[in-house]
Write a protein that holds these residues in place. Structure first.
Motif, PDB file in Angstrom:
ATOM      1  N   UNK A 290       0.824  -1.204   0.000  1.00  0.00           N
ATOM      2  CA  UNK A 290       0.000   0.000   0.000  1.00  0.00           C
ATOM      3  C   UNK A 290       0.863   1.261   0.000  1.00  0.00           C
ATOM      4  N   UNK A 291       0.362   2.344  -0.587  1.00  0.00           N
ATOM      5  CA  UNK A 291       1.056   3.630  -0.450  1.00  0.00           C
ATOM      6  C   UNK A 291       1.187   3.980   1.033  1.00  0.00           C
ATOM      7  N   UNK A 292       2.261   4.668   1.422  1.00  0.00           N
ATOM      8  CA  UNK A 292       2.480   4.956   2.846  1.00  0.00           C
ATOM      9  C   UNK A 292       1.287   5.579   3.550  1.00  0.00           C
ATOM     10  N   UNK A 293       0.580   6.477   2.893  1.00  0.00           N
ATOM     11  CA  UNK A 293      -0.550   7.125   3.560  1.00  0.00           C
ATOM     12  C   UNK A 293      -1.605   6.109   3.967  1.00  0.00           C
ATOM     13  N   UNK A 294      -1.852   5.115   3.114  1.00  0.00           N
ATOM     14  CA  UNK A 294      -2.881   4.119   3.396  1.00  0.00           C
ATOM     15  C   UNK A 294      -2.356   2.974   4.257  1.00  0.00           C
ATOM     16  N   UNK A 295      -1.077   2.658   4.089  1.00  0.00           N
ATOM     17  CA  UNK A 295      -0.555   1.479   4.763  1.00  0.00           C
ATOM     18  C   UNK A 295      -0.034   1.703   6.160  1.00  0.00           C
ATOM     19  N   UNK A 296       0.353   2.936   6.480  1.00  0.00           N
ATOM     20  CA  UNK A 296       1.040   3.176   7.749  1.00  0.00           C
ATOM     21  C   UNK A 296       0.217   2.730   8.955  1.00  0.00           C
ATOM     22  N   UNK A 297      -1.061   3.109   9.008  1.00  0.00           N
ATOM     23  CA  UNK A 297      -1.863   2.797  10.196  1.00  0.00           C
ATOM     24  C   UNK A 297      -2.007   1.289  10.380  1.00  0.00           C
ATOM     25  N   UNK A 298      -2.271   0.571   9.284  1.00  0.00           N
ATOM     26  CA  UNK A 298      -2.449  -0.877   9.389  1.00  0.00           C
ATOM     27  C   UNK A 298      -1.136  -1.555   9.772  1.00  0.00           C
ATOM     28  N   UNK A 299      -0.049  -1.169   9.136  1.00  0.00           N
ATOM     29  CA  UNK A 299       1.240  -1.787   9.452  1.00  0.00           C
ATOM     30  C   UNK A 299       1.691  -1.432  10.863  1.00  0.00           C
ATOM     31  N   UNK A 300       1.390  -0.214  11.308  1.00  0.00           N
ATOM     32  CA  UNK A 300       1.727   0.163  12.683  1.00  0.00           C
ATOM     33  C   UNK A 300       0.924  -0.668  13.678  1.00  0.00           C
ATOM     34  N   UNK A 301      -0.334  -0.947  13.351  1.00  0.00           N
ATOM     35  CA  UNK A 301      -1.141  -1.788  14.224  1.00  0.00           C
ATOM     36  C   UNK A 301      -0.599  -3.201  14.315  1.00  0.00           C
ATOM     37  N   UNK A 302      -0.187  -3.749  13.189  1.00  0.00           N
ATOM     38  CA  UNK A 302       0.411  -5.088  13.195  1.00  0.00           C
ATOM     39  C   UNK A 302       1.724  -5.090  13.968  1.00  0.00           C
ATOM     40  N   UNK A 303       2.503  -4.033  13.792  1.00  0.00           N
ATOM     41  CA  UNK A 303       3.758  -3.933  14.551  1.00  0.00           C
ATOM     42  C   UNK A 303       3.468  -3.869  16.048  1.00  0.00           C
ATOM     43  N   UNK A 304       2.412  -3.175  16.430  1.00  0.00           N
ATOM     44  CA  UNK A 304       2.065  -3.104  17.850  1.00  0.00           C
ATOM     45  C   UNK A 304       1.741  -4.501  18.389  1.00  0.00           C
ATOM     46  N   UNK A 305       1.028  -5.297  17.615  1.00  0.00           N
ATOM     47  CA  UNK A 305       0.745  -6.668  18.045  1.00  0.00           C
ATOM     48  C   UNK A 305       2.038  -7.446  18.255  1.00  0.00           C
ATOM     49  N   UNK A 306       2.973  -7.316  17.325  1.00  0.00           N
ATOM     50  CA  UNK A 306       4.258  -8.014  17.438  1.00  0.00           C
ATOM     51  C   UNK A 306       5.054  -7.527  18.644  1.00  0.00           C
ATOM     52  N   UNK A 307       5.136  -6.213  18.820  1.00  0.00           N
ATOM     53  CA  UNK A 307       5.994  -5.676  19.874  1.00  0.00           C
ATOM     54  C   UNK A 307       5.391  -5.826  21.265  1.00  0.00           C
ATOM     55  N   UNK A 308       4.077  -5.791  21.370  1.00  0.00           N
ATOM     56  CA  UNK A 308       3.443  -5.778  22.687  1.00  0.00           C
ATOM     57  C   UNK A 308       3.227  -7.169  23.263  1.00  0.00           C
ATOM     58  N   UNK A 309       3.107  -8.165  22.411  1.00  0.00           N
ATOM     59  CA  UNK A 309       2.798  -9.521  22.880  1.00  0.00           C
ATOM     60  C   UNK A 309       3.882 -10.490  22.419  1.00  0.00           C
ATOM     61  N   UNK A 310       4.752 -10.945  23.328  1.00  0.00           N
ATOM     62  CA  UNK A 310       5.833 -11.860  22.937  1.00  0.00           C
ATOM     63  C   UNK A 310       5.348 -13.184  22.370  1.00  0.00           C
ATOM     64  N   UNK A 311       4.057 -13.472  22.513  1.00  0.00           N
ATOM     65  CA  UNK A 311       3.532 -14.738  21.999  1.00  0.00           C
ATOM     66  C   UNK A 311       2.846 -14.581  20.643  1.00  0.00           C
ATOM     67  N   UNK A 312       2.729 -13.338  20.143  1.00  0.00           N
ATOM     68  CA  UNK A 312       1.989 -13.133  18.893  1.00  0.00           C
ATOM     69  C   UNK A 312       2.849 -13.547  17.699  1.00  0.00           C
ATOM     70  N   UNK A 313       2.325 -14.501  16.932  1.00  0.00           N
ATOM     71  CA  UNK A 313       3.040 -15.020  15.766  1.00  0.00           C
ATOM     72  C   UNK A 313       2.028 -15.331  14.669  1.00  0.00           C
ATOM     73  N   UNK A 314       2.217 -14.817  13.455  1.00  0.00           N
ATOM     74  CA  UNK A 314       1.340 -15.221  12.356  1.00  0.00           C
ATOM     75  C   UNK A 314       1.490 -16.715  12.084  1.00  0.00           C
ATOM     76  N   UNK A 315       0.393 -17.356  11.763  1.00  0.00           N
ATOM     77  CA  UNK A 315       0.423 -18.790  11.486  1.00  0.00           C
ATOM     78  C   UNK A 315      -0.138 -19.050  10.085  1.00  0.00           C
ATOM     79  N   UNK A 316       0.333 -20.137   9.459  1.00  0.00           N
ATOM     80  CA  UNK A 316       1.372 -21.045   9.950  1.00  0.00           C
ATOM     81  C   UNK A 316       2.743 -20.375   9.908  1.00  0.00           C
ATOM     82  N   UNK A 317       3.544 -20.641  10.930  1.00  0.00           N
ATOM     83  CA  UNK A 317       4.861 -20.017  11.003  1.00  0.00           C
ATOM     84  C   UNK A 317       5.853 -20.806  10.164  1.00  0.00           C
TER      85      UNK A 317
END
Length: 348
Positions: A290-317
């Protein structure tokens, strides 16, 4: 580059030229969290100013600098080797990196860069052998004062390397300042992204529900978009199925639906797996494009899931080699380079 586990003497002659200058060639296969931490560390090392290279190379004995362990060698380690010490000439660098990573007051850029390289090297089982426990005890408070993207990369790097048994630290992840994104501004951005498509999203949801259900769900959707609702969105909510179906698309309404779901998932660490299980496998490559304007919020949200929860992993890994990191759907660092270059593609 192929990965070999046999000694160089037993590798067919046509391949030996690749490895003749390498002391270690076997690269460990890594899962999502280790790969993401590694890419963030590479970005942190590459983000530092040119003073970082000078600060590290100043700790290399003059004779070793003349032998090739100089600024260019450190730049090569970052840009060409993905922050892994593996060549014969790299054997001169660990001591200099350890020294630079212990003197934040002398050269802050070198301190951050060296720390990132050391952690990335340990994750990749390079030449470095120090478990970094002394650095952790001495400088964890200093790490906490770094700029947010560097801070998050280093704390996540320590946590991942510790989980892999490559460094030794004592820490409660929940007490560490390991986040690069703050929750409230992130929720605001996600709701703003969704609200831009509110009329279209409302129509699309109503079309999927129909009749009385569409009428009952409308106030809930408005409350979610405004961030004022008391009713949580769960898998049993009327809105859930149409939003999930819409989020699997590729248009503006799909992004709005994904933003609504993600804002809710952040409050539960994606406890129902909407993103880790369902949407990541289907949509992550499209979100990354996505263009940065559209993608930033969604990617930041996914990054928050990764950084905030040590158990969060997309599956299948998947387990993959760091040498093939560019082929994996990893989250970009949302610093000033976002949308301009890949993390780690630059110095300074």
């Amino acid at each position: 580059m192929p990965t070999f586990t046999r000694p160089i003497a037993h590798i067919p002659a046509k391949f030996t030229g690749i490895f003749k200058n390498m002391l270690v060639s076997e690269v460990p296969m890594l899962g999502f969290r280790a790969m993401q931490a590694l890419m963030d560390l590479r970005a942190a090392a590459g983000r530092q100013s040119g003073e970082a290279l000078k600060g590290i190379s100043d700790h290399v004995p003059p004779a070793d600098r003349q032998g090739g362990a100089d600024r260019q060698a450190i730049a090569r380690v970052i840009l060409r080797q993905g922050c892994r010490l593996e060549r014969r000439e790299d054997a001169r660098l660990p001591d200099a990196l350890l020294l630079a990573a212990s003197q934040p007051e002398t050269n802050a850029a070198a301190f951050t860069c060296a720390t990132a390289i050391l952690l990335a090297d340990r994750i990749q089982m390079g030449l470095g052998q120090d478990n970094l426990s002394r650095h952790w005890e001495a400088f964890r408070d200093t790490y906490a004062m770094l700029p947010r993207h560097d801070r998050a990369a280093i704390f996540q790097g320590y946590l991942v390397a510790s989980d892999l048994g490559r460094v030794r630290i004592e820490a409660d992840a929940s007490e560490l300042p390991r986040l690069s994104e703050e929750l409230e501004p992130l929720l605001k951005d996600l709701r703003s992204l969704a609200a831009e498509q509110e009329p279209e999203l409302s129509v699309a949801v109503a079309a999927r529900l129909g009749g009385v259900d569409a009428t009952l769900a409308r106030p809930h959707l408005r409350a979610l978009l405004a961030g004022t609702g008391q009713q949580a969105l769960t898998g049993d909510s009327l809105l859930f199925a149409p939003l999930l179906s819409l989020a699997a698309g590729s248009d503006n309404v799909a992004r709005a639906a994904a933003a609504v779901l993600l804002a809710e998932a952040l409050s539960t660490s994606d406890g129902e797996g909407w993103f880790a299980i369902t949407l990541w496998p289907e949509r992550i490559r499209d979100w990354l494009a996505l263009p940065p304007r559209d993608g930033r919020a969604i990617l930041a949200g996914l990054r928050y899931l990764y950084e905030s929860d040590p158990a969060w992993v997309p599956v299948p890994e998947r387990l993959v080699s760091p040498r093939h990191a560019s082929s994996e759907p990893l989250l970009p660092v949302l610093d000033d380079s976002y949308g301009q270059s890949r993390p780690g593609d630059r110095l300074g």
